[in-house]
Motif scaffolding. Structure first.
Motif, PDB file in Angstrom:
ATOM      1  N   GLU A   1       0.845  -1.196   0.000  1.00 45.03           N
ATOM      2  CA  GLU A   1       0.000   0.000   0.000  1.00 45.03           C
ATOM      3  C   GLU A   1       0.878   1.243   0.000  1.00 45.03           C
ATOM      4  N   ASP A   2       0.621   2.169  -0.874  1.00 49.61           N
ATOM      5  CA  ASP A   2       1.342   3.438  -0.942  1.00 49.61           C
ATOM      6  C   ASP A   2       0.602   4.493  -0.131  1.00 49.61           C
ATOM      7  N   THR A   3       1.371   5.241   0.659  1.00 50.57           N
ATOM      8  CA  THR A   3       0.795   6.317   1.465  1.00 50.57           C
ATOM      9  C   THR A   3       1.511   7.619   1.129  1.00 50.57           C
ATOM     10  N   ASN A   4       0.768   8.644   0.849  1.00 52.16           N
ATOM     11  CA  ASN A   4       1.367   9.941   0.554  1.00 52.16           C
ATOM     12  C   ASN A   4       2.122  10.471   1.765  1.00 52.16           C
ATOM     13  N   ALA A   5       3.323  10.982   1.542  1.00 51.08           N
ATOM     14  CA  ALA A   5       4.142  11.519   2.624  1.00 51.08           C
ATOM     15  C   ALA A   5       3.513  12.786   3.185  1.00 51.08           C
ATOM     16  N   SER A   6       3.546  12.908   4.511  1.00 51.53           N
ATOM     17  CA  SER A   6       3.040  14.121   5.154  1.00 51.53           C
ATOM     18  C   SER A   6       4.010  15.274   4.897  1.00 51.53           C
ATOM     19  N   ASN A   7       3.560  16.489   5.178  1.00 50.68           N
ATOM     20  CA  ASN A   7       4.432  17.648   4.995  1.00 50.68           C
ATOM     21  C   ASN A   7       5.684  17.536   5.857  1.00 50.68           C
ATOM     22  N   MET A   8       5.517  17.032   7.100  1.00 50.69           N
ATOM     23  CA  MET A   8       6.687  16.878   7.972  1.00 50.69           C
ATOM     24  C   MET A   8       7.649  15.849   7.403  1.00 50.69           C
ATOM     25  N   ARG A   9       7.113  14.744   6.890  1.00 50.93           N
ATOM     26  CA  ARG A   9       7.974  13.715   6.307  1.00 50.93           C
ATOM     27  C   ARG A   9       8.725  14.250   5.089  1.00 50.93           C
ATOM     28  N   LYS A  10       8.076  15.086   4.292  1.00 53.47           N
ATOM     29  CA  LYS A  10       8.738  15.681   3.126  1.00 53.47           C
ATOM     30  C   LYS A  10       9.875  16.600   3.560  1.00 53.47           C
ATOM     31  N   ILE A  11       9.631  17.380   4.619  1.00 54.92           N
ATOM     32  CA  ILE A  11      10.674  18.285   5.116  1.00 54.92           C
ATOM     33  C   ILE A  11      11.841  17.487   5.673  1.00 54.92           C
ATOM     34  N   ILE A  12      11.547  16.424   6.444  1.00 59.61           N
ATOM     35  CA  ILE A  12      12.603  15.577   6.995  1.00 59.61           C
ATOM     36  C   ILE A  12      13.421  14.956   5.867  1.00 59.61           C
ATOM     37  N   SER A  13      12.737  14.454   4.848  1.00 56.31           N
ATOM     38  CA  SER A  13      13.424  13.828   3.723  1.00 56.31           C
ATOM     39  C   SER A  13      14.342  14.813   3.017  1.00 56.31           C
ATOM     40  N   ARG A  14      13.832  16.022   2.768  1.00 55.81           N
ATOM     41  CA  ARG A  14      14.632  17.008   2.047  1.00 55.81           C
ATOM     42  C   ARG A  14      15.838  17.469   2.865  1.00 55.81           C
ATOM     43  N   ARG A  15      15.612  17.773   4.136  1.00 54.37           N
ATOM     44  CA  ARG A  15      16.694  18.334   4.956  1.00 54.37           C
ATOM     45  C   ARG A  15      17.780  17.303   5.265  1.00 54.37           C
ATOM     46  N   LEU A  16      17.393  16.073   5.583  1.00 56.44           N
ATOM     47  CA  LEU A  16      18.395  15.082   5.930  1.00 56.44           C
ATOM     48  C   LEU A  16      19.126  14.553   4.701  1.00 56.44           C
ATOM     49  N   THR A  17      18.446  14.506   3.556  1.00 52.06           N
ATOM     50  CA  THR A  17      19.142  14.165   2.324  1.00 52.06           C
ATOM     51  C   THR A  17      20.175  15.229   1.986  1.00 52.06           C
ATOM     52  N   GLU A  18      19.802  16.480   2.170  1.00 48.61           N
ATOM     53  CA  GLU A  18      20.741  17.585   1.953  1.00 48.61           C
ATOM     54  C   GLU A  18      21.907  17.506   2.929  1.00 48.61           C
ATOM     55  N   SER A  19      21.600  17.117   4.171  1.00 53.84           N
ATOM     56  CA  SER A  19      22.655  17.025   5.182  1.00 53.84           C
ATOM     57  C   SER A  19      23.685  15.963   4.812  1.00 53.84           C
ATOM     58  N   LYS A  20      23.223  14.772   4.465  1.00 49.38           N
ATOM     59  CA  LYS A  20      24.159  13.699   4.135  1.00 49.38           C
ATOM     60  C   LYS A  20      24.906  13.970   2.842  1.00 49.38           C
ATOM     61  N   ALA A  21      24.293  14.735   1.936  1.00 48.17           N
ATOM     62  CA  ALA A  21      24.923  14.999   0.640  1.00 48.17           C
ATOM     63  C   ALA A  21      25.933  16.138   0.698  1.00 48.17           C
ATOM     64  N   THR A  22      25.726  17.096   1.602  1.00 47.64           N
ATOM     65  CA  THR A  22      26.571  18.307   1.590  1.00 47.64           C
ATOM     66  C   THR A  22      27.406  18.491   2.838  1.00 47.64           C
ATOM     67  N   VAL A  23      27.065  17.822   3.936  1.00 49.97           N
ATOM     68  CA  VAL A  23      27.800  18.006   5.197  1.00 49.97           C
ATOM     69  C   VAL A  23      28.770  16.844   5.399  1.00 49.97           C
ATOM     70  N   PRO A  24      30.064  17.127   5.533  1.00 49.08           N
ATOM     71  CA  PRO A  24      31.042  16.044   5.761  1.00 49.08           C
ATOM     72  C   PRO A  24      30.971  15.517   7.186  1.00 49.08           C
ATOM     73  N   HIS A  25      30.221  14.445   7.392  1.00 47.68           N
ATOM     74  CA  HIS A  25      30.062  13.843   8.715  1.00 47.68           C
ATOM     75  C   HIS A  25      31.320  13.091   9.135  1.00 47.68           C
ATOM     76  N   PHE A  26      31.642  13.141  10.417  1.00 45.95           N
ATOM     77  CA  PHE A  26      32.567  12.187  11.000  1.00 45.95           C
ATOM     78  C   PHE A  26      32.074  11.863  12.403  1.00 45.95           C
ATOM     79  N   TYR A  27      32.529  10.736  12.961  1.00 41.19           N
ATOM     80  CA  TYR A  27      31.908  10.192  14.160  1.00 41.19           C
ATOM     81  C   TYR A  27      32.948   9.861  15.226  1.00 41.19           C
ATOM     82  N   THR A  28      32.588  10.146  16.470  1.00 42.68           N
ATOM     83  CA  THR A  28      33.406   9.764  17.624  1.00 42.68           C
ATOM     84  C   THR A  28      32.483   9.162  18.679  1.00 42.68           C
TER      85      THR A  28
END
Length: 324
Positions: free
Chosen positions: A92-119
């Motif tokens: 079943e396909d469910t349309n993404a909510s506005n919050m889910r769309k914002i989360i998707s856009r912002r976190l995709t941008e974060s992983k694509a443009t922000v050089p993460h490193f972890y400690t």
């Protein structure tokens, strides 16, 4: 080379009703030689003509045995692989909510443009667990382990302000904030939201506890004002209450770091050794949690992240420092 033993395995689909069974055929030395000397199919004969002409002076391979040549020359019926898709009745396909769309856009941008490193660091919790019991018994005050983590993080950010910053891509500059405004990740039915505890470093443990409870309740009821979840200088995401021992979080832009906290685990810890006397303490059972910092390498370097994690551990080890 006649002395070299060559072998290979060819995976063939057998002619069974399912068409999925496999048969392993080992060619061996003679079979491999027969395959090399077998007639070239018409589809590849033309591209190979030039290579054959240039290599005409090379020695011809040894003649294979009759049985091996017949085995290789005989056609093989290979059952084609069939790629099937899941029928629409099974999903079943469910349309993404506005919050889910914002989360998707912002976190995709974060992983694509922000050089993460972890400690990561392991932090003992026994001192905090003992203090919580004292506060509940003698002062009738209930504060959670998460409240201690928020307070300790705020004090560590005060001591290592470089982590309490961001990177401005337009001006190519680092920006450090004086106030520590910690965003606390809260799970809601529509997605994850991060309400902000402003000026966290100046709040008491009970003040942080009351503020977080109020924000979390109104976040789940979708009653937060935009300024209560937009902004912040640092984020904490705690999945310990869900049984997660450790994980890595995605930085919440434009912030420069996020702390991922797992649950406490009881484990046996070897005792310390006195270097001067050589005396060894007995092993003990200790409750520890794993905290992992995801940081923007443009804002924080490895040494700075280590300083922050060390300060966090020190405050968690001595929780009375948070009450001064």
């Amino acid at each position: 080379n006649e002395t070299m033993v060559l072998s290979t395995a060819v995976r063939l689909a057998a002619s069974r009703p399912s068409g999925r069974a496999s048969l392993i055929s080992f060619l061996g030395k003679e079979g491999w030689a027969a395959r090399l000397s077998a007639p070239v199919p018409a589809a590849v004969a033309a591209p190979a003509a030039a290579a054959t002409a240039t290599a005409s002076s090379a020695a011809a391979p040894a003649a294979p045995s009759t049985s091996a040549a017949q085995a290789v020359a005989s056609p093989i019926n290979v059952a084609p692989e069939t790629v099937t898709t899941v029928p629409p009745s099974m999903y079943e396909d469910t349309n993404a909510s506005n919050m889910r769309k914002i989360i998707s856009r912002r976190l995709t941008e974060s992983k694509a443009t922000v050089p993460h490193f972890y400690t990561s660091i392991e932090i003992p919790l026994d001192s905090i667990l003992s203090l919580r019991k004292v506060l509940a018994k003698e002062f009738d005050t209930k504060v959670s382990v998460n409240d201690f983590i928020i307070k300790a993080s705020a004090l560590a950010l005060r001591d290592v302000p470089e982590v309490n910053g961001t990177f401005d891509a337009k001006t190519q500059s680092q920006r450090t904030f004086e106030s520590v405004d910690i965003s606390v990740a809260v799970a809601t039915p529509t997605g994850l939201i991060t309400p902000i505890v402003p000026s966290t470093e100046g709040l008491s443990l009970t003040g942080i506890s009351a503020k977080v409870k109020d924000l979390a309740t109104r976040a789940r009821d979708n009653k937060l004002a935009p300024e209560e979840f937009q902004g912040g200088t640092f984020t904490i995401s705690n999945l310990g209450m869900f049984g997660i021992s450790e994980f890595s979080a995605v930085i919440n832009p434009p912030q420069g770091a996020i702390l991922a906290v797992g649950g406490g685990d009881r484990k046996i810890v070897p005792g310390n050794v006195n270097v001067e006397t050589g005396e060894k303490e007995k092993p003990q059972i200790q409750t520890t949690m794993t905290a992992r910092l995801s940081a923007d390498r443009r804002v924080v370097d490895e040494a700075t992240a280590a300083l922050f994690m060390g300060a966090l551990k020190e405050y968690m080890n001595q929780p009375k420092l948070m009450m001064l």
